[in-house]
Design an enzyme around this catalytic site. Structure first.
Site, short mmCIF file in Angstrom:
data_model
loop_
_atom_site.label_atom_id
_atom_site.label_comp_id
_atom_site.label_asym_id
_atom_site.label_seq_id
_atom_site.Cartn_x
_atom_site.Cartn_y
_atom_site.Cartn_z
N HIS A 1 38.53 74.19 60.48
CA HIS A 1 37.56 73.52 59.60
C HIS A 1 37.31 72.08 60.05
O HIS A 1 38.17 71.44 60.65
CB HIS A 1 37.96 73.62 58.12
CG HIS A 1 39.10 72.76 57.70
ND1 HIS A 1 40.15 73.23 56.94
CD2 HIS A 1 39.39 71.45 57.90
CE1 HIS A 1 41.00 72.25 56.71
NE2 HIS A 1 40.57 71.16 57.28
N GLU B 1 34.88 75.34 55.64
CA GLU B 1 35.86 76.38 55.97
C GLU B 1 35.18 77.49 56.78
O GLU B 1 33.95 77.58 56.83
CB GLU B 1 36.42 76.97 54.66
CG GLU B 1 37.13 75.95 53.77
CD GLU B 1 38.51 75.52 54.29
OE1 GLU B 1 38.85 75.82 55.45
OE2 GLU B 1 39.23 74.86 53.52
N ASN C 1 42.65 76.02 60.79
CA ASN C 1 41.73 77.18 60.85
C ASN C 1 40.37 76.78 61.45
O ASN C 1 39.41 77.52 61.36
CB ASN C 1 41.54 77.78 59.45
CG ASN C 1 40.92 76.79 58.47
OD1 ASN C 1 40.58 75.66 58.84
ND2 ASN C 1 40.76 77.20 57.23
N ASP D 1 34.23 63.68 52.84
CA ASP D 1 34.53 64.58 51.72
C ASP D 1 35.37 63.93 50.63
O ASP D 1 35.89 62.83 50.81
CB ASP D 1 35.23 65.85 52.24
CG ASP D 1 36.26 65.57 53.32
OD1 ASP D 1 36.76 64.43 53.38
OD2 ASP D 1 36.55 66.49 54.09
C1 F6R Z 1 39.44 64.98 56.02
C2 F6R Z 1 38.82 66.21 56.51
C3 F6R Z 1 39.61 67.35 57.03
C4 F6R Z 1 40.78 66.92 57.92
C5 F6R Z 1 41.55 68.15 58.40
C6 F6R Z 1 42.77 67.76 59.20
O1 F6R Z 1 38.45 64.06 55.57
O2 F6R Z 1 37.64 66.30 56.42
O3 F6R Z 1 38.76 68.19 57.77
O4 F6R Z 1 40.30 66.19 59.00
O5 F6R Z 1 41.95 68.91 57.30
O6 F6R Z 1 43.69 67.14 58.34
P1 F6R Z 1 44.94 66.35 58.88
O7 F6R Z 1 44.38 65.18 59.62
O8 F6R Z 1 45.70 65.92 57.66
O9 F6R Z 1 45.69 67.26 59.77
#
Ligand code: F6R
Length: 249
Positions: free
Chosen positions: A138, A143, A136, A67
């Site tokens: 994701h 989401e 959550n 992403d």
């Molecule tokens: C990042 C991504 C997100 C993160 C998730 C956890 O490329 O796709 O799904 O993996 O938000 O974020 P952290 O690792 O910062 O807790």
């Protein structure tokens, strides 16, 4: 789903890096699906260490990232382009032409999404997709409520996600509202998936994933139960609310 327990954040990174390095050695032209955020940082650190100490080469490796924020220039210190360069690419012998990240500055974002799907296909698909998990549930920026059949698309970020990511920005107002993300279908089409989780803030999400095992669009990570080759590496804190570490197929 195979569950591997790590002691802490650093041990999780070591274990994840071992798996990735093994694949890179077995298949030097593999396509790695990469993630950003705090979770994979120790993994990338260990990959860099291994590259320097053991000479594992990434010359033929191709990478596709999950992403990117919409509206941030590649050189912006909060862009995922910047993150990947700083955390991994500039420290290993990857060819810059072989790494792909959605372009959040594309004039036509819909076209960019279609291009990204074609790109993944033209590379022959992803051999191993690395994932973190949001509080959550994701994965990528998919989401809650995202259909499992979505491919690369533009998302409006949930407020919870913007708040969680605000720690990297000067203020919450600076966190973009939209991102381009691979869809859950892209993720499920990967040949193998490696989900990482560290810290107690991820414990409720891992408990829902590994205890409840319900498959529902209200909890995007639950889609991983539909894939036959998923490994979870999580540390003790993240696994603290999981009843049994016996992975079920
Ligand atoms: C990042 C991504 C997100 C993160 C998730 C956890 O490329 O796709 O799904 O993996 O938000 O974020 P952290 O690792 O910062 O807790």
């Amino acid at each position: 789903m195979k569950i591997i327990q790590a002691k802490d954040y650093s041990d999780m990174g070591k274990k994840a890096s071992e798996l990735i390095v093994r694949l890179v050695k077995q298949k030097p032209e593999a396509v790695l699906g990469l993630a950003t955020g705090s979770t994979p940082k120790t993994t990338y650190k260990e990959m860099i260490k291994d590259h320097h100490e053991n000479g594992t080469t990434y010359r033929k490796i191709r990478t596709v990232n999950l992403d990117e924020y919409v509206g941030l220039e590649k050189g912006d210190i909060n862009s995922y382009h910047y993150f990947m360069n700083e955390q991994l690419f500039k420290h290993i012998d990857m060819k810059s032409d072989n790494s792909f990240i959605p372009n959040g500055m594309a004039e036509n974002i819909q076209q960019e999404c279609a291009y990204y799907n074609q790109l993944i296909q033209s590379l022959g698909g992803v051999d191993l997709q690395l994932l973190g998990i949001g509080r959550n549930g994701h994965i990528g920026f998919n989401e809650p409520g995202t259909s499992f059949t979505e491919k690369t698309h533009v998302v409006k970020l949930a407020e919870d996600t913007r708040k969680a990511n605000a720690r990297f920005f000067p203020s919450l107002n600076d966190v973009p509202h939209h991102a381009i993300t691979m869809g859950i279908q892209n993720i499920l089409e990967s040949k193998s998936i490696l989900l990482l989780a560290s810290g107690e803030s991820k414990a409720p999400a891992l408990a829902r994933l590994l205890n409840d095992r319900d498959v529902s669009v209200s909890f995007p990570a639950s889609s991983l139960h539909l894939h036959s080759n998923v490994t979870v590496i999580a540390d003790e804190e993240a696994l603290s609310q999981v009843y049994s570490l016996e992975g079920r197929p």
